[in-house]
Design a protein around this motif. Sequence first.
Motif, short mmCIF file in Angstrom:
data_model
loop_
_atom_site.label_atom_id
_atom_site.label_comp_id
_atom_site.label_asym_id
_atom_site.label_seq_id
_atom_site.Cartn_x
_atom_site.Cartn_y
_atom_site.Cartn_z
N ARG A 13 0.32 -31.41 -32.55
CA ARG A 13 -0.23 -32.34 -31.51
C ARG A 13 -1.36 -31.47 -31.02
NH1 ARG A 13 5.23 -32.21 -28.18
NH2 ARG A 13 6.53 -32.73 -30.10
N PHE A 15 -2.20 -28.70 -29.87
CA PHE A 15 -2.31 -27.15 -29.96
C PHE A 15 -2.96 -26.79 -31.56
CE2 PHE A 15 -0.47 -23.56 -32.37
CZ PHE A 15 -0.85 -22.46 -31.30
N ARG A 33 -2.37 -15.01 -24.07
CA ARG A 33 -1.65 -15.46 -22.83
C ARG A 33 -0.63 -16.49 -23.48
NH1 ARG A 33 -4.34 -14.73 -18.59
NH2 ARG A 33 -6.51 -14.74 -18.47
N GLY A 35 1.70 -19.20 -24.71
CA GLY A 35 1.28 -20.51 -25.28
C GLY A 35 0.02 -20.45 -25.98
N THR A 39 3.80 -16.60 -31.42
CA THR A 39 4.95 -17.12 -32.16
C THR A 39 4.54 -17.81 -33.31
OG1 THR A 39 6.23 -16.81 -30.09
CG2 THR A 39 7.25 -17.85 -32.16
N1 ATP Z 1 8.54 -26.47 -32.37
C1 ATP Z 1 7.39 -26.74 -31.52
N2 ATP Z 1 7.24 -28.06 -31.09
C2 ATP Z 1 6.30 -28.57 -30.29
N3 ATP Z 1 5.30 -27.46 -29.90
C3 ATP Z 1 5.57 -26.28 -29.97
C4 ATP Z 1 6.65 -25.92 -30.79
N4 ATP Z 1 6.66 -24.44 -30.79
C5 ATP Z 1 5.55 -24.06 -30.11
N5 ATP Z 1 4.81 -25.22 -29.58
C6 ATP Z 1 3.85 -25.25 -28.60
O1 ATP Z 1 2.42 -24.50 -29.51
C7 ATP Z 1 1.87 -23.88 -28.74
C8 ATP Z 1 1.72 -22.34 -29.17
O2 ATP Z 1 3.35 -21.90 -29.12
P1 ATP Z 1 3.65 -20.37 -29.29
O3 ATP Z 1 5.27 -20.23 -29.13
O4 ATP Z 1 3.09 -20.02 -30.70
O5 ATP Z 1 2.81 -19.46 -28.04
P2 ATP Z 1 3.10 -17.99 -27.64
O6 ATP Z 1 1.84 -17.41 -27.42
O7 ATP Z 1 4.09 -17.22 -28.43
O8 ATP Z 1 3.75 -18.23 -26.31
P3 ATP Z 1 4.76 -16.95 -25.29
O9 ATP Z 1 3.71 -16.21 -24.86
O10 ATP Z 1 5.16 -18.02 -24.29
O11 ATP Z 1 5.65 -16.40 -26.44
C9 ATP Z 1 2.47 -23.73 -27.17
O12 ATP Z 1 1.65 -24.84 -26.46
C10 ATP Z 1 4.07 -24.36 -27.52
O13 ATP Z 1 4.43 -25.07 -26.32
#
Ligand code: ATP
Length: 227
Positions: A13, A15, A33, A35, A39
């Motif tokens: 989407r 991201f 930060r 999101g 991950t």
């Molecule tokens: N399976 C999914 N489906 C839809 N959106 C997702 C999915 N997994 C992650 N996202 C979105 O992708 C973006 C990146 O997520 P990610 O989990 O990689 O961030 P992060 O830096 O690890 O976050 P945090 O610090 O909270 O662990 C975020 O906006 C999240 O909401």
Amino acid sequence: MQVALEEIAFSRRAFTLACSGVFEEGIHLVTGRVGSGKTTLALLLTGLLQPDAGSVRREGVGTMTLSFQNPEYHVTEATVRAEIASYGADPDAVAGRCGLADRVDDDPFHLSRGELKRLHLACLFARAWDLLILDEPFSSLDCVQKRHLCRWLEEGDAGITVIFTHERQVLPRVDYIWEVADGRAACLGPVPGAIGRWRYAPPYLKRALEEGRRPANIRFEDVREAR
Ligand SMILES: Nc1ncnc2c1ncn2[C@@H]1O[C@H](COP(=O)(O)OP(=O)(O)OP(=O)(O)O)[C@@H](O)[C@H]1O
């Protein structure tokens, strides 16, 4: 041994995440930060997610593991003893190492979140990995346990260790710093040179730099010793 990311691009989407760089042997700290995509990058490194463009090449990596933030995801057995054995490790030695010697016959789900995290991490550190990826390994741990984890990391014999974390108080000695921001993950370089470029640096490090001190690494002890 290395993991090379060549012009990778990933989107879901709105991201997006782009990255080019090499994870060489040593300990890499990746911050960013909530999101920002930490991950997502961890999943791309292991191959659990595929990039839309570019490539992830794992060279000389025979054994690898990804530790999820939630230790519950890793539980496969009905007792702590069997859970440790499932990693090929000695149950009594590992249970003793993580302070759970008297809980070996318990159901892992009867442990507290912090105890379960400790158990999971102790199982991982009971063996050597070529590529060890830890997503938020400090979460759910108290300060004493965080220091134990730092010691395990520093004394561990993993080839490439990648730590994704928000932790800003108790940190291990690391070799490289990466930052994820504005849709891009980038290596800031080796430590100590990277420390001055680290926007997400913890306050105690920023203060030391403002005072003109030059810590050799990122731990609080390094700041205390820095001139
Ligand atoms: N399976 C999914 N489906 C839809 N959106 C997702 C999915 N997994 C992650 N996202 C979105 O992708 C973006 C990146 O997520 P990610 O989990 O990689 O961030 P992060 O830096 O690890 O976050 P945090 O610090 O909270 O662990 C975020 O906006 C999240 O909401």
